[in-house]
Scaffold this motif. Structure first.
Motif, PDB file in Angstrom:
ATOM      1  N   UNK A 244       1.428  32.021 -23.514  1.00  0.00           N
ATOM      2  CA  UNK A 244       0.419  33.066 -23.287  1.00  0.00           C
ATOM      3  C   UNK A 244       0.233  33.363 -21.802  1.00  0.00           C
ATOM      4  N   UNK A 245       1.281  33.187 -21.020  1.00  0.00           N
ATOM      5  CA  UNK A 245       1.123  33.260 -19.567  1.00  0.00           C
ATOM      6  C   UNK A 245       0.697  34.648 -19.073  1.00  0.00           C
ATOM      7  N   UNK A 246       0.871  35.677 -19.891  1.00  0.00           N
ATOM      8  CA  UNK A 246       0.483  37.032 -19.477  1.00  0.00           C
ATOM      9  C   UNK A 246      -0.997  37.309 -19.765  1.00  0.00           C
ATOM     10  N   UNK A 247      -1.724  36.347 -20.319  1.00  0.00           N
ATOM     11  CA  UNK A 247      -3.106  36.597 -20.713  1.00  0.00           C
ATOM     12  C   UNK A 247      -4.078  35.903 -19.775  1.00  0.00           C
ATOM     13  N   UNK A 248      -5.340  36.373 -19.815  1.00  0.00           N
ATOM     14  CA  UNK A 248      -6.402  35.751 -19.000  1.00  0.00           C
ATOM     15  C   UNK A 248      -6.988  34.598 -19.816  1.00  0.00           C
ATOM     16  N   UNK A 249      -6.685  33.384 -19.403  1.00  0.00           N
ATOM     17  CA  UNK A 249      -7.027  32.239 -20.250  1.00  0.00           C
ATOM     18  C   UNK A 249      -8.174  31.422 -19.643  1.00  0.00           C
ATOM     19  N   UNK A 250      -9.145  31.094 -20.482  1.00  0.00           N
ATOM     20  CA  UNK A 250     -10.221  30.184 -20.071  1.00  0.00           C
ATOM     21  C   UNK A 250      -9.985  28.856 -20.772  1.00  0.00           C
ATOM     22  N   UNK A 251     -10.076  27.784 -20.004  1.00  0.00           N
ATOM     23  CA  UNK A 251      -9.790  26.457 -20.562  1.00  0.00           C
ATOM     24  C   UNK A 251     -11.086  25.663 -20.716  1.00  0.00           C
ATOM     25  N   UNK A 252     -11.257  25.100 -21.903  1.00  0.00           N
ATOM     26  CA  UNK A 252     -12.399  24.214 -22.158  1.00  0.00           C
ATOM     27  C   UNK A 252     -11.820  22.812 -22.283  1.00  0.00           C
ATOM     28  N   UNK A 253     -12.315  21.870 -21.440  1.00  0.00           N
ATOM     29  CA  UNK A 253     -11.718  20.538 -21.545  1.00  0.00           C
ATOM     30  C   UNK A 253     -12.770  19.459 -21.390  1.00  0.00           C
ATOM     31  N   UNK A 254     -12.445  18.290 -21.906  1.00  0.00           N
ATOM     32  CA  UNK A 254     -13.376  17.166 -21.823  1.00  0.00           C
ATOM     33  C   UNK A 254     -13.566  16.755 -20.371  1.00  0.00           C
ATOM     34  N   UNK A 255     -12.460  16.530 -19.661  1.00  0.00           N
ATOM     35  CA  UNK A 255     -12.556  16.151 -18.251  1.00  0.00           C
ATOM     36  C   UNK A 255     -11.575  17.012 -17.461  1.00  0.00           C
ATOM     37  N   UNK A 256     -11.540  16.798 -16.141  1.00  0.00           N
ATOM     38  CA  UNK A 256     -10.739  17.703 -15.309  1.00  0.00           C
ATOM     39  C   UNK A 256      -9.254  17.595 -15.649  1.00  0.00           C
ATOM     40  N   UNK A 257      -8.612  18.751 -15.800  1.00  0.00           N
ATOM     41  CA  UNK A 257      -7.170  18.798 -16.079  1.00  0.00           C
ATOM     42  C   UNK A 257      -6.492  19.304 -14.835  1.00  0.00           C
ATOM     43  N   UNK A 258      -5.501  18.580 -14.362  1.00  0.00           N
ATOM     44  CA  UNK A 258      -4.759  19.059 -13.210  1.00  0.00           C
ATOM     45  C   UNK A 258      -3.616  19.915 -13.724  1.00  0.00           C
ATOM     46  N   UNK A 259      -3.844  21.191 -13.790  1.00  0.00           N
ATOM     47  CA  UNK A 259      -2.799  22.069 -14.304  1.00  0.00           C
ATOM     48  C   UNK A 259      -2.476  23.089 -13.236  1.00  0.00           C
ATOM     49  N   UNK A 260      -1.228  23.148 -12.938  1.00  0.00           N
ATOM     50  CA  UNK A 260      -0.817  24.083 -11.909  1.00  0.00           C
ATOM     51  C   UNK A 260      -0.462  25.400 -12.590  1.00  0.00           C
ATOM     52  N   UNK A 261      -1.473  26.070 -13.076  1.00  0.00           N
ATOM     53  CA  UNK A 261      -1.155  27.249 -13.857  1.00  0.00           C
ATOM     54  C   UNK A 261      -2.007  28.438 -13.461  1.00  0.00           C
ATOM     55  N   UNK A 262      -1.349  29.483 -13.067  1.00  0.00           N
ATOM     56  CA  UNK A 262      -2.029  30.672 -12.559  1.00  0.00           C
ATOM     57  C   UNK A 262      -2.849  31.388 -13.631  1.00  0.00           C
ATOM     58  N   UNK A 263      -2.416  31.274 -14.883  1.00  0.00           N
ATOM     59  CA  UNK A 263      -3.084  32.091 -15.898  1.00  0.00           C
ATOM     60  C   UNK A 263      -4.458  31.535 -16.289  1.00  0.00           C
ATOM     61  N   UNK A 264      -4.767  30.298 -15.866  1.00  0.00           N
ATOM     62  CA  UNK A 264      -6.117  29.796 -16.144  1.00  0.00           C
ATOM     63  C   UNK A 264      -7.029  30.302 -15.038  1.00  0.00           C
ATOM     64  N   UNK A 265      -7.904  31.209 -15.380  1.00  0.00           N
ATOM     65  CA  UNK A 265      -8.751  31.733 -14.304  1.00  0.00           C
ATOM     66  C   UNK A 265     -10.135  31.125 -14.342  1.00  0.00           C
ATOM     67  N   UNK A 266     -10.414  30.346 -15.398  1.00  0.00           N
ATOM     68  CA  UNK A 266     -11.693  29.634 -15.436  1.00  0.00           C
ATOM     69  C   UNK A 266     -11.537  28.375 -16.265  1.00  0.00           C
ATOM     70  N   UNK A 267     -12.134  27.289 -15.775  1.00  0.00           N
ATOM     71  CA  UNK A 267     -12.083  26.049 -16.543  1.00  0.00           C
ATOM     72  C   UNK A 267     -13.498  25.499 -16.705  1.00  0.00           C
ATOM     73  N   UNK A 268     -13.869  25.127 -17.924  1.00  0.00           N
ATOM     74  CA  UNK A 268     -15.166  24.478 -18.177  1.00  0.00           C
ATOM     75  C   UNK A 268     -14.890  23.024 -18.514  1.00  0.00           C
ATOM     76  N   UNK A 269     -15.490  22.131 -17.724  1.00  0.00           N
ATOM     77  CA  UNK A 269     -15.306  20.700 -17.965  1.00  0.00           C
ATOM     78  C   UNK A 269     -16.594  20.167 -18.595  1.00  0.00           C
ATOM     79  N   UNK A 270     -16.461  19.525 -19.737  1.00  0.00           N
ATOM     80  CA  UNK A 270     -17.678  19.110 -20.451  1.00  0.00           C
ATOM     81  C   UNK A 270     -18.250  17.798 -19.935  1.00  0.00           C
ATOM     82  N   UNK A 271     -17.405  16.918 -19.412  1.00  0.00           N
ATOM     83  CA  UNK A 271     -17.932  15.668 -18.856  1.00  0.00           C
ATOM     84  C   UNK A 271     -16.928  15.095 -17.870  1.00  0.00           C
ATOM     85  N   UNK A 272     -17.329  15.034 -16.596  1.00  0.00           N
ATOM     86  CA  UNK A 272     -16.435  14.469 -15.565  1.00  0.00           C
ATOM     87  C   UNK A 272     -16.027  13.056 -15.944  1.00  0.00           C
TER      88      UNK A 272
END
Ligand code: TXA
Ligand code: MG
Length: 320
Positions: free
Chosen positions: A242-270
């Motif tokens: 889905x690299x052509x889409x505007x993707x929001x990531x919801x994750x439990x803890x911080x994800x180190x992802x080198x990915x341009x298509x993630x324009x927002x990340x919500x971390x639920x618990x550090x």
């Protein structure tokens, strides 16, 4: 807009007049009305656009009021209530004859709980009646965990919202019923199955019935944001696809992802703490739904404790 208030007597005045008001519980905010006032009950259903087949939970202020709501209460129900009340446990019991059928959706059973939020308890203590309250969101959408969420959903349709801050648990109550005195889980919630089973012994799983649901919180599509949500077991692959889409990531803890298509990340618990994640889940979904992402993606959470409840909600939120 509805008034956001902190004075329980203002809420009481409205409730006494048969109005419905938003009020805080430790799980999520509720849309409350007097259980004995038919017009208040009908307003709850119409404001929430809730199908009439979906029964409401009754909130009592004191365990001694249980006998006015339910009859033939199994010993195990008392045992669970004594341990988990006040708190996020809802019991499905045989209904007392005085409870209106409009609340139970014509069923002979009734859902009841004693909420733990101090402001909910203060409010209930000054009322002469218990409160029927579903979560204060339009049917099928994300439950509200602060007064602002309720206000955004209902604008001026309700006169006021009692503001008790951010809900401590952030996920609905766990619902337990009994089949010939055998305890059954109807809805996973903010008390983990493990914690309940430590008291009740093994819980049976209540089977889902999509056409005549016993607990429509169990319908497959529920708790949904408007932005499509996906649960993936291979995040890298999903992002590539889905690299052509505007993707929001919801994750439990911080994800180190080198990915341009993630324009927002919500971390639920550090700290990757599942209780903290549960508390933050709905607020994160509310935020994610506002940022105009093309889609929200998340991975399955660890399948233990509240992780099971979070996975249940994410799975329903992902249903089309
Ligand atoms: O944490 C909570 O439980 C929140 C707060 C406000 O207390 N309330 C809540 O209510 O989640 P609601 O209406 O959104 O979800 C109640 C669930 C529904 O899935 C409903 O079908 C189920 O409880 N329920 C109510 N009465 C029932 C009954 N007699 N038998 C089976 N399920 C029942
Ligand atoms: Mg609900």
């Amino acid at each position: 807009m509805s008034a956001i208030i902190t004075d329980i007597y203002v809420a009481k005045d409205y409730l006494d007049k048969g109005e419905v008001v938003g009020f805080p519980t430790e799980t999520v905010y509720g849309l409350a009305g007097n259980i004995y006032n038919e017009s208040a009950i009908q307003k709850i259903f119409s404001v929430k656009q809730r199908p009439s087949f979906n029964p409401l939970i009754i909130h009592i202020g004191n365990i001694t009021e249980l006998y006015k709501i339910a009859s033939d209460i199994p010993d195990q129900a008392y045992e669970l209530a004594n341990i988990f009340w006040p708190g996020p446990l809802t019991l499905i019991l045989k209904k007392h004859h005085s409870v209106p059928y409009s609340i139970t959706a014509q069923k002979d059973t009734v859902a009841v709980r004693l909420p733990g939020h101090p402001l909910a308890q203060s409010l209930l203590s000054v009322l002469d009646y218990p409160l029927a309250a579903p979560s204060a969101n339009p049917f099928g959408s994300i439950s509200p965990t602060c007064a602002q969420h309720v206000s955004e959903y209902f604008h001026s349709q309700i006169p006021c919202i009692l503001d008790g801050g951010v809900c401590e648990k952030g996920i609905e109550s766990t619902i337990v019923g009994f089949n010939k005195n055998v305890p059954m889980i109807y809805r996973k919630g903010s008390i983990s199955i493990e914690d309940i089973e430590n008291v009740s012994g093994k819980l049976q799983q209540h089977l889902r019935n999509e056409t005549s649901p016993d607990a429509p919180g169990m319908l497959s599509k529920h708790y949904s944001p408007s932005t499509p949500l996906y649960v993936t077991d291979n995040l890298e692959e999903f992002l590539n696809k889905h690299s052509h889409r505007k993707i929001a990531l919801l994750s439990l803890h911080k994800k180190m992802l080198n990915d341009q298509c993630i324009f927002h990340q919500e971390i639920l618990s550090e700290k990757a703490d599942l209780k903290e994640a549960g508390k933050n889940l709905y607020a994160a979904l509310h935020r994610l739904d506002k940022i105009q992402a093309d889609l929200i993606v998340t991975e399955e959470f660890p399948d233990v404790g509240l992780g099971k409840t979070i996975n249940d909600r994410l799975w329903r939120a992902s249903k089309k």
